[in-house]
Design a protein around this motif. Structure first.
Motif, PDB file in Angstrom:
ATOM      1  N   LEU A 229      -6.512  -8.368   3.579  1.00  0.00           N
ATOM      2  CA  LEU A 229      -6.410  -9.497   2.699  1.00  0.00           C
ATOM      3  C   LEU A 229      -6.343  -8.843   1.193  1.00  0.00           C
ATOM      4  O   LEU A 229      -6.829  -7.788   1.092  1.00  0.00           O
ATOM      5  CB  LEU A 229      -7.793 -10.237   2.450  1.00  0.00           C
ATOM      6  CG  LEU A 229      -8.472 -10.948   3.740  1.00  0.00           C
ATOM      7  CD1 LEU A 229      -9.895 -11.606   3.378  1.00  0.00           C
ATOM      8  CD2 LEU A 229      -7.647 -12.159   4.204  1.00  0.00           C
ATOM      9  N   ARG A 230      -5.613  -9.476   0.381  1.00  0.00           N
ATOM     10  CA  ARG A 230      -5.499  -9.230  -1.024  1.00  0.00           C
ATOM     11  C   ARG A 230      -5.617 -10.499  -1.769  1.00  0.00           C
ATOM     12  O   ARG A 230      -4.753 -11.384  -1.792  1.00  0.00           O
ATOM     13  CB  ARG A 230      -4.203  -8.398  -1.233  1.00  0.00           C
ATOM     14  CG  ARG A 230      -4.068  -7.747  -2.647  1.00  0.00           C
ATOM     15  CD  ARG A 230      -2.936  -6.669  -2.694  1.00  0.00           C
ATOM     16  NE  ARG A 230      -1.702  -7.323  -2.491  1.00  0.00           N
ATOM     17  CZ  ARG A 230      -0.669  -6.944  -1.917  1.00  0.00           C
ATOM     18  NH1 ARG A 230      -0.759  -6.052  -0.809  1.00  0.00           N
ATOM     19  NH2 ARG A 230       0.509  -7.534  -2.049  1.00  0.00           N
ATOM     20  N   VAL A 235      -2.228 -10.776   3.682  1.00  0.00           N
ATOM     21  CA  VAL A 235      -0.994 -10.079   3.338  1.00  0.00           C
ATOM     22  C   VAL A 235      -0.414  -9.498   4.591  1.00  0.00           C
ATOM     23  O   VAL A 235       0.841  -9.122   4.588  1.00  0.00           O
ATOM     24  CB  VAL A 235      -0.834  -9.215   2.253  1.00  0.00           C
ATOM     25  CG1 VAL A 235      -1.284 -10.321   0.856  1.00  0.00           C
ATOM     26  CG2 VAL A 235      -2.046  -8.111   2.601  1.00  0.00           C
ATOM     27  N   ALA A 236      -1.173  -9.015   5.493  1.00  0.00           N
ATOM     28  CA  ALA A 236      -0.775  -8.343   6.533  1.00  0.00           C
ATOM     29  C   ALA A 236      -1.710  -8.389   7.908  1.00  0.00           C
ATOM     30  O   ALA A 236      -2.826  -8.510   7.633  1.00  0.00           O
ATOM     31  CB  ALA A 236      -0.531  -6.715   6.205  1.00  0.00           C
ATOM     32  N   GLU A 250      -1.641   0.778   0.815  1.00  0.00           N
ATOM     33  CA  GLU A 250      -0.313   0.119   0.109  1.00  0.00           C
ATOM     34  C   GLU A 250      -0.633  -1.416   0.304  1.00  0.00           C
ATOM     35  O   GLU A 250      -0.125  -2.336  -0.476  1.00  0.00           O
ATOM     36  CB  GLU A 250       1.155   0.624   0.793  1.00  0.00           C
ATOM     37  CG  GLU A 250       2.160   0.084  -0.162  1.00  0.00           C
ATOM     38  CD  GLU A 250       3.265   1.018  -0.218  1.00  0.00           C
ATOM     39  OE1 GLU A 250       4.435   0.226  -0.807  1.00  0.00           O
ATOM     40  OE2 GLU A 250       3.565   1.943   0.441  1.00  0.00           O
ATOM     41  N   ASN A 251      -0.907  -2.043   1.450  1.00  0.00           N
ATOM     42  CA  ASN A 251      -0.951  -3.154   1.770  1.00  0.00           C
ATOM     43  C   ASN A 251      -2.368  -4.012   1.069  1.00  0.00           C
ATOM     44  O   ASN A 251      -2.292  -4.934   0.655  1.00  0.00           O
ATOM     45  CB  ASN A 251      -1.111  -3.704   2.994  1.00  0.00           C
ATOM     46  CG  ASN A 251       0.265  -3.738   3.903  1.00  0.00           C
ATOM     47  OD1 ASN A 251       0.975  -4.850   3.625  1.00  0.00           O
ATOM     48  ND2 ASN A 251       0.738  -2.642   4.660  1.00  0.00           N
ATOM     49  N   MET A 252      -3.211  -2.850   0.835  1.00  0.00           N
ATOM     50  CA  MET A 252      -4.602  -3.597   0.334  1.00  0.00           C
ATOM     51  C   MET A 252      -4.406  -3.603  -1.154  1.00  0.00           C
ATOM     52  O   MET A 252      -4.707  -4.560  -1.849  1.00  0.00           O
ATOM     53  CB  MET A 252      -5.548  -2.345   0.317  1.00  0.00           C
ATOM     54  CG  MET A 252      -6.415  -2.493   1.840  1.00  0.00           C
ATOM     55  SD  MET A 252      -7.669  -1.106   2.229  1.00  0.00           S
ATOM     56  CE  MET A 252      -8.748  -1.380   0.819  1.00  0.00           C
ATOM     57  N   VAL A 253      -3.781  -2.397  -1.935  1.00  0.00           N
ATOM     58  CA  VAL A 253      -3.749  -2.261  -3.293  1.00  0.00           C
ATOM     59  C   VAL A 253      -2.468  -2.745  -3.889  1.00  0.00           C
ATOM     60  O   VAL A 253      -2.226  -2.877  -5.194  1.00  0.00           O
ATOM     61  CB  VAL A 253      -4.142  -0.968  -3.690  1.00  0.00           C
ATOM     62  CG1 VAL A 253      -5.471  -0.799  -3.494  1.00  0.00           C
ATOM     63  CG2 VAL A 253      -3.288  -0.024  -3.526  1.00  0.00           C
TER      64      VAL A 253
END
Length: 528
Positions: A229-230, A235-236, A250-253
């Motif tokens: 989640l972001r 998101v992924a 990278e997906n987190m931030v």
């Protein structure tokens, strides 16, 4: 650059009948905030379903919805493909959904056994069967490989043991789905391995685990499915075996993980703090701290590393004035410090950001501003009355300086994410105008983005010539942030390393001294 993996590319290959619980198109709106925006989250039967994201991404809100604490603004929850309506945690419990909260949900004034069976007492003919409860409690604690007496008061346990009690409490329920929110944040490496064995047992019996943690390496070790989640959106999503830590970050931030933790070289000043033969006797004999001596320079970040029980937290407690029985000599800017109480040490220039922010760093019933000003209220007194304008100005200044995400200064502290709560604790310390900042596990229970912000604050304070003592059990953090590292084992300093010389192997070897055969590596002893 890191390869960007899209949500579609990362979708896990699972069958629909593998899904036991689905939170479908969940939106949750709080006044002024969209906490969740059309999120669909699947829980797969007999698997560890990992949910990650920065503080404020919506993880805890989603878990509270699944545990019956909050209700969604829109969307629905399906259990075994039938829609369910959760109006309370009791509804979730009856359906076999249990939760271990990040902030421990225990009663410190009750015993271990009473906490485990609170509101779920074992009864025989209408009466509570205390003997059977104690027997079950002992079995649960033994299963977790702990030596904790069922009659011991929870308030007398260290935080890691309290977390074990929280886990035992969850295991005492007959759950089909178990939500674990930061279950290892205060556990030692050995305790984590025990928990992971329990998780594998639960999986083998068909129990589904929803697992939240900021320790990214352990997520890949224990997880089956990863969902990211972001900013309140999914998101992924991917099978754990298909991704690595860089993908997670990278997906987190949303940015390159290499830029998150950076060591900054800076000029250091004169010796700010000198400690000589600091000793803390143990009531049963021997020493908690065994004649510890060291120096801290202006503008230096001095890291302390060691295993659980090495004495790191006891050391900063003594410097902060929380252990009046400690003996030894302390000088600050060349001036002997003879004061013993916490207030006197604050006035002298010491301030502690404690490991357990909920219990020792914050007052849960107060606002952000009130928490921030607790240690420095006398600065805002005029004629015996607090000057609200000055209080507000000071609080707003710290909010801006530390980039604390908050609606306003009067917002309840409980409404903030873990990372922002930690910044409030740091702000409270800075408002006392300290010379030495004592940080005990400052990144416990906060996400990688918030950790980066805490580390940036540490670097900024060091550049302003504060002395920073940084206690952490995370090797990568200690290595990345410290100008110099002292390793402790059994109350003594067993190794000293510069930033350039330190390696994981050397720190682990030095921390093992006195704990049986060392695994090699060089160290330089500086204390007994």
């Amino acid at each position: 650059m890191f390869e960007q993996i899209s949500v579609l590319d990362a979708e896990p290959a699972v069958e629909k009948d593998d899904i036991i619980l689905r939170a479908q198109n969940i939106t949750k709106i709080f006044p002024g905030t969209v906490a969740l925006d059309n999120v669909t989250f699947n829980v797969h039967k007999g698997k560890v379903n990992v949910l990650i994201g920065e503080n404020g991404a919506g993880k805890s809100t989603l878990m509270k919805i699944l545990a019956g604490v909050e209700r969604p603004t829109s969307g629905k929850i399906l259990l075994d493909e039938s829609e369910i309506h959760l109006h309370s945690p009791l509804d979730a419990t009856h359906l076999g959904i249990g939760i271990i909260y990040q902030e421990l949900n225990l009663c410190p004034n009750l015993s271990v056994v009473d906490n485990i069976f609170l509101a779920r007492e074992v009864r025989q003919k209408g009466l509570i069967d205390q003997k059977l409860e104690k027997q079950h409690a002992l079995e649960l604690v033994t299963r977790l490989e702990q030596k904790i007496a069922p009659n011991e008061m929870v308030g007398d346990l260290r935080i890691g043991q309290q977390q074990i009690v929280e886990i035992a409490k969850a295991l005492a329920q007959d759950v089909r789905i178990l939500i674990m929110d930061e279950p290892t944040s205060a556990l030692s490496a050995a305790e984590v391995e025990v928990l992971f064995r329990i998780i594998r047992e639960l999986k083998a019996h068909g129990v589904s685990i929803i697992y939240i943690s900021h320790k990214l390496e352990e997520l890949l070790q224990i997880g089956d499915i990863i969902t990211v989640l972001r900013d309140g959106r999914k998101v992924a999503e991917s099978d754990a075996e298909k991704v690595n830590v860089s993908w997670l970050i990278e997906n987190m931030v949303g940015r390159n993980p290499a830029a998150l933790f950076t060591h900054k070289e800076r000029a250091q000043g004169d010796v700010l703090l000198r400690v000589e033969d600091l000793t803390l006797p143990r009531q049963s004999g021997g020493y908690v701290l065994d004649h510890v001596s060291f120096e801290l320079r202006q503008g230096e970040i001095l890291g302390f590393y060691g295993l659980m029980g090495a004495g790191r937290s006891d050391l900063v407690d003594c410097l902060a004035g929380a252990r009046s029985q400690a003996i030894g000599k302390v000088w600050l800017n060349g001036v002997p410090i003879t004061s013993k109480t916490v207030l006197e040490r604050i006035n002298a220039g010491f301030v502690l950001v404690p490991e357990d922010r909920q219990r020792y760093g914050l007052v849960q019933s107060l606002s952000v501003m009130d928490n921030m000003l607790l240690a420095s209220l006398k600065k805002y007194l005029k004629g015996g009355f607090l000057v609200h304008k000055q209080e507000k100005s000071a609080a707003e200044g710290q909010i801006k300086e530390l980039s604390i995400r908050v609606a306003n200064v009067q917002q309840p502290i409980t409404a903030l994410s873990g990372g922002n709560q930690q910044k409030v604790v740091v702000a409270k310390g800075l408002l006392t105008r300290p010379k030495v900042l004592l940080l005990d596990e400052p990144t416990r229970g906060i996400d990688v983005g918030a950790k980066s912000e805490i580390f940036e604050i540490m670097n900024r304070l060091a550049e302003q010539k504060y002395g920073v003592i940084f206690v952490s059990s995370e090797l990568k953090e200690i290595l990345a942030m410290s100008d110099r590292i002292l390793v402790m084992s059994k109350g003594a300093i067993t190794g000293e390393f510069t930033h350039q010389d330190a390696t994981e192997e050397k720190l682990v070897a030095a921390s093992a001294i006195g704990h049986g055969p060392s695994n090699g590596g060089n160290h330089h002893g500086t204390g007994k």
